[in-house]
Scaffold this motif. Structure first.
Motif, PDB file in Angstrom:
ATOM      1  N   HIS A 112      -2.921   9.890 -14.114  1.00  0.00           N
ATOM      2  CA  HIS A 112      -1.656   9.415 -14.106  1.00  0.00           C
ATOM      3  C   HIS A 112      -1.744   7.602 -14.198  1.00  0.00           C
ATOM      4  N   PHE A 113      -3.058   7.448 -13.193  1.00  0.00           N
ATOM      5  CA  PHE A 113      -3.090   5.907 -12.168  1.00  0.00           C
ATOM      6  C   PHE A 113      -3.259   5.161 -13.845  1.00  0.00           C
ATOM      7  N   GLN A 114      -4.359   5.737 -14.570  1.00  0.00           N
ATOM      8  CA  GLN A 114      -4.381   5.240 -15.339  1.00  0.00           C
ATOM      9  C   GLN A 114      -4.145   4.719 -16.877  1.00  0.00           C
ATOM     10  N   ARG A 124      -7.754  13.945  -8.495  1.00  0.00           N
ATOM     11  CA  ARG A 124      -6.889  14.610  -9.465  1.00  0.00           C
ATOM     12  C   ARG A 124      -5.696  14.030  -9.791  1.00  0.00           C
ATOM     13  N   GLN A 125      -5.622  12.450  -9.668  1.00  0.00           N
ATOM     14  CA  GLN A 125      -4.359  11.740 -10.430  1.00  0.00           C
ATOM     15  C   GLN A 125      -4.840  10.659 -10.945  1.00  0.00           C
ATOM     16  N   GLN A 126      -6.323  11.244 -11.243  1.00  0.00           N
ATOM     17  CA  GLN A 126      -6.557   9.499 -12.258  1.00  0.00           C
ATOM     18  C   GLN A 126      -6.453   9.810 -13.686  1.00  0.00           C
ATOM     19  N   THR A 163       9.448   7.197 -12.659  1.00  0.00           N
ATOM     20  CA  THR A 163       9.947   7.116 -11.095  1.00  0.00           C
ATOM     21  C   THR A 163       8.680   6.547 -10.918  1.00  0.00           C
ATOM     22  N   ASP A 164       7.528   6.153 -10.959  1.00  0.00           N
ATOM     23  CA  ASP A 164       6.249   5.298 -10.537  1.00  0.00           C
ATOM     24  C   ASP A 164       6.451   3.650 -11.341  1.00  0.00           C
ATOM     25  N   LEU A 165       7.230   4.125 -12.420  1.00  0.00           N
ATOM     26  CA  LEU A 165       7.167   2.418 -13.365  1.00  0.00           C
ATOM     27  C   LEU A 165       8.248   1.814 -13.083  1.00  0.00           C
ATOM     28  N   ASN A 189      11.266  11.759 -14.055  1.00  0.00           N
ATOM     29  CA  ASN A 189       9.893  12.676 -14.093  1.00  0.00           C
ATOM     30  C   ASN A 189       9.296  11.763 -13.190  1.00  0.00           C
ATOM     31  N   TYR A 190       7.741  12.205 -13.040  1.00  0.00           N
ATOM     32  CA  TYR A 190       7.159  11.238 -11.737  1.00  0.00           C
ATOM     33  C   TYR A 190       6.429   9.794 -12.096  1.00  0.00           C
ATOM     34  N   ALA A 191       6.615   9.770 -14.370  1.00  0.00           N
ATOM     35  CA  ALA A 191       5.769   9.012 -14.964  1.00  0.00           C
ATOM     36  C   ALA A 191       7.264   7.610 -14.344  1.00  0.00           C
ATOM     37  N   ASN A 203       5.884   4.408   2.338  1.00  0.00           N
ATOM     38  CA  ASN A 203       4.882   6.251   1.787  1.00  0.00           C
ATOM     39  C   ASN A 203       6.353   6.086   0.675  1.00  0.00           C
ATOM     40  N   HIS A 204       5.955   6.410  -0.289  1.00  0.00           N
ATOM     41  CA  HIS A 204       6.233   6.885  -1.524  1.00  0.00           C
ATOM     42  C   HIS A 204       6.851   8.297  -0.907  1.00  0.00           C
ATOM     43  N   ILE A 205       7.577   8.789  -0.710  1.00  0.00           N
ATOM     44  CA  ILE A 205       7.404  10.151  -0.437  1.00  0.00           C
ATOM     45  C   ILE A 205       7.968  11.036  -2.079  1.00  0.00           C
ATOM     46  N   ILE A 261       1.075  -1.177   0.223  1.00  0.00           N
ATOM     47  CA  ILE A 261      -0.275   0.451  -0.002  1.00  0.00           C
ATOM     48  C   ILE A 261       1.327   1.494   0.127  1.00  0.00           C
ATOM     49  N   ASP A 262       0.274   2.750  -0.991  1.00  0.00           N
ATOM     50  CA  ASP A 262       1.244   3.212  -1.236  1.00  0.00           C
ATOM     51  C   ASP A 262       0.676   4.779  -0.331  1.00  0.00           C
ATOM     52  N   TYR A 263       1.347   4.300   0.605  1.00  0.00           N
ATOM     53  CA  TYR A 263       0.365   5.905   1.143  1.00  0.00           C
ATOM     54  C   TYR A 263       1.360   6.216   2.562  1.00  0.00           C
ATOM     55  N   PRO A 264       2.028   7.413   3.263  1.00  0.00           N
ATOM     56  CA  PRO A 264       0.504   8.852   2.394  1.00  0.00           C
ATOM     57  C   PRO A 264       1.459   9.897   1.041  1.00  0.00           C
ATOM     58  N   SER A 265       2.246   9.222   1.377  1.00  0.00           N
ATOM     59  CA  SER A 265       3.505   9.718  -0.154  1.00  0.00           C
ATOM     60  C   SER A 265       3.026  10.952   0.045  1.00  0.00           C
ATOM     61  N   ALA A 266       3.618  12.047   0.881  1.00  0.00           N
ATOM     62  CA  ALA A 266       3.444  13.251   0.947  1.00  0.00           C
ATOM     63  C   ALA A 266       4.756  13.908   0.476  1.00  0.00           C
ATOM     64  N   ASN A 267       5.235  14.835  -0.003  1.00  0.00           N
ATOM     65  CA  ASN A 267       6.133  15.386  -0.990  1.00  0.00           C
ATOM     66  C   ASN A 267       6.578  16.810   0.312  1.00  0.00           C
ATOM     67  N   THR A 268       8.189  16.631  -0.137  1.00  0.00           N
ATOM     68  CA  THR A 268       9.209  17.217   1.239  1.00  0.00           C
ATOM     69  C   THR A 268       9.145  17.992   1.166  1.00  0.00           C
ATOM     70  N   LEU A 282      -2.432   5.749  -3.080  1.00  0.00           N
ATOM     71  CA  LEU A 282      -3.995   6.025  -2.688  1.00  0.00           C
ATOM     72  C   LEU A 282      -3.261   7.897  -3.388  1.00  0.00           C
ATOM     73  N   THR A 283      -3.939   8.620  -3.617  1.00  0.00           N
ATOM     74  CA  THR A 283      -3.618  10.101  -3.915  1.00  0.00           C
ATOM     75  C   THR A 283      -5.225  10.333  -3.842  1.00  0.00           C
ATOM     76  N   ASP A 284      -5.285  11.985  -4.298  1.00  0.00           N
ATOM     77  CA  ASP A 284      -6.809  12.632  -4.631  1.00  0.00           C
ATOM     78  C   ASP A 284      -7.469  12.400  -5.938  1.00  0.00           C
TER      79      ASP A 284
HETATM   80  N1  ARG Z   1       3.560  12.659  -3.629  1.00  0.00           N
HETATM   81  C1  ARG Z   1       2.516  12.414  -4.456  1.00  0.00           C
HETATM   82  C2  ARG Z   1       1.750  13.990  -4.105  1.00  0.00           C
HETATM   83  O1  ARG Z   1       2.052  14.248  -3.463  1.00  0.00           O
HETATM   84  C3  ARG Z   1       1.705  11.108  -3.527  1.00  0.00           C
HETATM   85  C4  ARG Z   1       2.721  10.162  -5.113  1.00  0.00           C
HETATM   86  C5  ARG Z   1       1.729   8.878  -5.078  1.00  0.00           C
HETATM   87  N2  ARG Z   1       2.341   7.160  -4.949  1.00  0.00           N
HETATM   88  C6  ARG Z   1       2.721   6.993  -5.895  1.00  0.00           C
HETATM   89  N3  ARG Z   1       3.238   5.977  -6.532  1.00  0.00           N
HETATM   90  N4  ARG Z   1       2.504   8.004  -7.094  1.00  0.00           N
HETATM   91  O2  ARG Z   1       0.870  14.311  -5.195  1.00  0.00           O
END
Ligand code: ARG
Length: 592
Positions: free
Chosen positions: A358-360, A354-356, A330-332, A326-328, A168-170, A128-135, A350-352
């Protein structure tokens, strides 16, 4: 036969096995067992219908045959469960009052419930990838939902037997570091000396840095250069970056402790910086990625929703034109790492909402890539949510329009809960009221978030979430405390075995006992959809069934056998409520 913890699962297993030995059925048969409309029974199997249709057979005849074979197998004790054929070919299962009572006697502790529930996930490796906030940014109200929903889902998955890794995928490798380092160096700031509010200072430095770039655009090149230096491993910038990451970690850990967030590993975006080249190579090699204006992109032409104005759908950009990841990317790289390193069978992000997109795009790309390379494809899901609104139905902000800091929200929750508790129970000692307020305040905030369907927006209201009426944490916590007080009064330990009880008799007793059994179904529903509000609704309904029972049937009666069985129902309600609240991350209280 003895009673099953999870009747729908047990019935499903038995029907499968019986069908495999019954003429007219084959491996294609799915029993399709689910909770039934109470008018007809407790569970219904409706799989015979579709099976008969596919095989051009008579569904009622097949259904009757299966019932007879099931009864002949001896696995359905007629004293405990009654089978009947209904409608065009459904099979109904009605549990007898004896079954329902035996169930209460057989399963009494949290451990009993857990050993029954663990087959739901059955050792499956889940990340489970959470809460994964930005530093380098202070936590605000936007960080509430990932922490709250993420920990509830984690606790539930763990309880239901998943082999779980909370990662926690920060976001610790973004372009913002260029600006931040530029500003820090320019002002000669010593990051080791910022004290308790270091993150607030960093937040401000970044804002000031960006403002400066707007005033003096030539500084953008300086920032970009700082970023390139960092990405190429420059010692000075790396040292600054490490300090920034550490400051963020300290601040977040403080919040995690207050919020009850637990993580197993923290592998941020930076961890994958040396793993992205393999992604570019593999995706290019299999013909999935191609260069476009210097960037590396993946097109998913079949997905029309990524198109604007009927043009070609826009691509998934996996490497920027300046060569940076980029985000993509690193996610791959992260998906691959999780599969190779952890043997992940399922990954939940888990994200809000708006990132639908991206994940699709991420899931599609992974599917095609893994298929081409023959890698085992994990099940992937995106758990997203709506916005928290203020009373004006607009995103919840401070009066001056800024985002509300998470710490301020937590402090306010505690102080408001303290007022509510003090008003309700002024005689409790001050420190106990403080402790209660801690659980009620933070718990009420969490519960308000969890109890609404996560994909919808909800209105944040202190009055509503702290109310002792309705589907709220205080209502449920108070029910537990009331049951505790009954046990204190009779001088019985609610966790001890209560002997000498007679079987259930009244309608209210039966109603409550059935509702208690529904715990399993609620867990299953919640886990399958990853929507904690199902569990909340169940706990609320259980509390209502308990109130109905408590108002209709006195517990403290002279007849010792009746008293014992009613105490058993109180004890079970207490255990299920406590377990449910704990799974949601809310700390039950002895008294309130
Ligand atoms: N750090 C991202 C944000 O604050 C969320 C990361 C979610 N996890 C992921 N593997 N993309 O929006």
């Amino acid at each position: 036969m003895s009673v099953w913890f999870n009747p729908s699962h047990a019935i499903d297993q038995i029907l499968r096995q019986v069908a495999s030995e019954t003429e007219g059925f084959n491996a294609d048969f799915e029993p399709g067992v689910r909770p039934a409309d109470p008018k007809f029974g407790d569970y219904q199997a409706n799989g015979v219908l579709g099976f008969a249709k596919r095989n051009k057979a008579n569904p009622r005849e097949l259904g009757q045959k299966l019932i007879e074979a099931a009864q002949a197998s001896g696995q359905f004790d007629p004293e405990l469960v009654e089978l009947s054929l209904a409608g065009p070919g459904f099979i109904n299962f009605k549990l007898s009052p004896k079954f329902i009572w035996d169930w209460q006697l057989a399963f009494s502790t949290k451990a009993d419930y857990q050993s029954g529930a663990k087959e739901l996930k059955n050792g499956r490796k889940v990340i489970i990838d959470y809460p994964s906030a930005n530093t380098a940014k202070q936590a605000h109200i936007g960080h509430l939902r990932p922490m709250v929903i993420g920990q509830a889902i984690s606790r539930l998955l763990d309880f239901c037997g998943a082999d779980l890794v909370r990662d926690n995928h920060i976001g610790d490798w973004g372009t913002n570091f260029g600006t931040l380092i530029m500003k820090i160096k320019r002002d000669g700031i010593d990051l080791s000396n910022l004290g308790d509010n270091a993150l607030v200072t960093l937040d401000q430095l970044y804002k000031d840095g960006s403002a400066l770039e707007t005033e003096q655009p030539e500084l953008r090149d300086v920032s970009r250069n700082e970023l390139v230096l960092l990405q190429n491993g420059d010692a000075e910038n790396t040292a600054i970056w490490e300090q920034i990451v550490e400051i963020s970690k300290v601040a977040f850990d403080k919040l995690f402790a207050q919020m009850g967030v637990e993580v197993d590993i923290t592998l941020g975006e930076s961890f994958y910086r040396d793993k992205v080249n393999r992604i570019y190579d593999e995706l290019t090699e299999i013909g999935l990625a191609e260069e476009s204006d210097g960037a590396l992109v993946v097109w998913h032409d079949e997905v029309k929703k990524f198109a604007r104005n009927n043009e070609r759908p826009y691509p998934f950009n996996i490497r920027k034109s300046d060569g940076a990841s980029n985000y993509a990317s690193t996610d791959l790289a992260t998906v691959l790492y999780r599969v190779e390193e952890f043997k992940a069978e399922e990954i939940i992000y888990l994200t809000d909402a708006r990132q639908q997109d991206h994940f699709q795009q991420l899931f599609l790309t992974t599917e095609k890539w893994f298929k081409a390379k023959g890698y085992p494809l994990p099940e992937m899901s995106h758990v997203f949510w709506g916005t928290i609104l203020g009373s004006d139905k607009k995103p919840f902000k401070t009066k001056s329009g800024e985002s509300i800091k998470l710490q301020e929200l937590l402090d306010e929750a505690r102080s408001r809960a303290y007022d509510v508790v003090s008003e309700k129970n002024p005689d409790l000692p001050e420190d106990e009221r403080r402790a209660i307020a801690e659980s009620v305040g933070v718990g009420a905030m969490k519960y308000a978030d969890l109890s609404s369907n996560r994909t919808q927006d909800y209105v944040f209201s202190w009055d509503r979430l702290l109310s002792f009426e309705g589907n709220t944490a205080p209502y449920l916590l108070y029910a537990v405390a009331r049951i505790n007080s009954i046990f204190r009064k009779v001088g019985v330990d609610p966790e001890a075995t209560i002997e000498g009880a007679s079987p259930l008799e009244t309608e209210a007793e039966m109603g409550l006992a059935r509702k208690l059994m529904g715990f399993v179904t609620a867990l299953e529903l919640t886990i399958n959809d990853l929507r904690p509000h199902f569990l909340c609704t169940y706990l609320y309904e259980l509390t209502s069934a308990y109130s109905t029972f408590y108002n209709a049937d006195k517990v403290m009666v002279d007849d010792a056998a009746v008293k014992a069985r009613r105490l058993i129902l109180c004890a079970r309600t207490r255990t299920v409520l406590k377990t449910g609240l704990e799974l949601l991350g809310i700390q039950p209280l002895e008294r309130m």
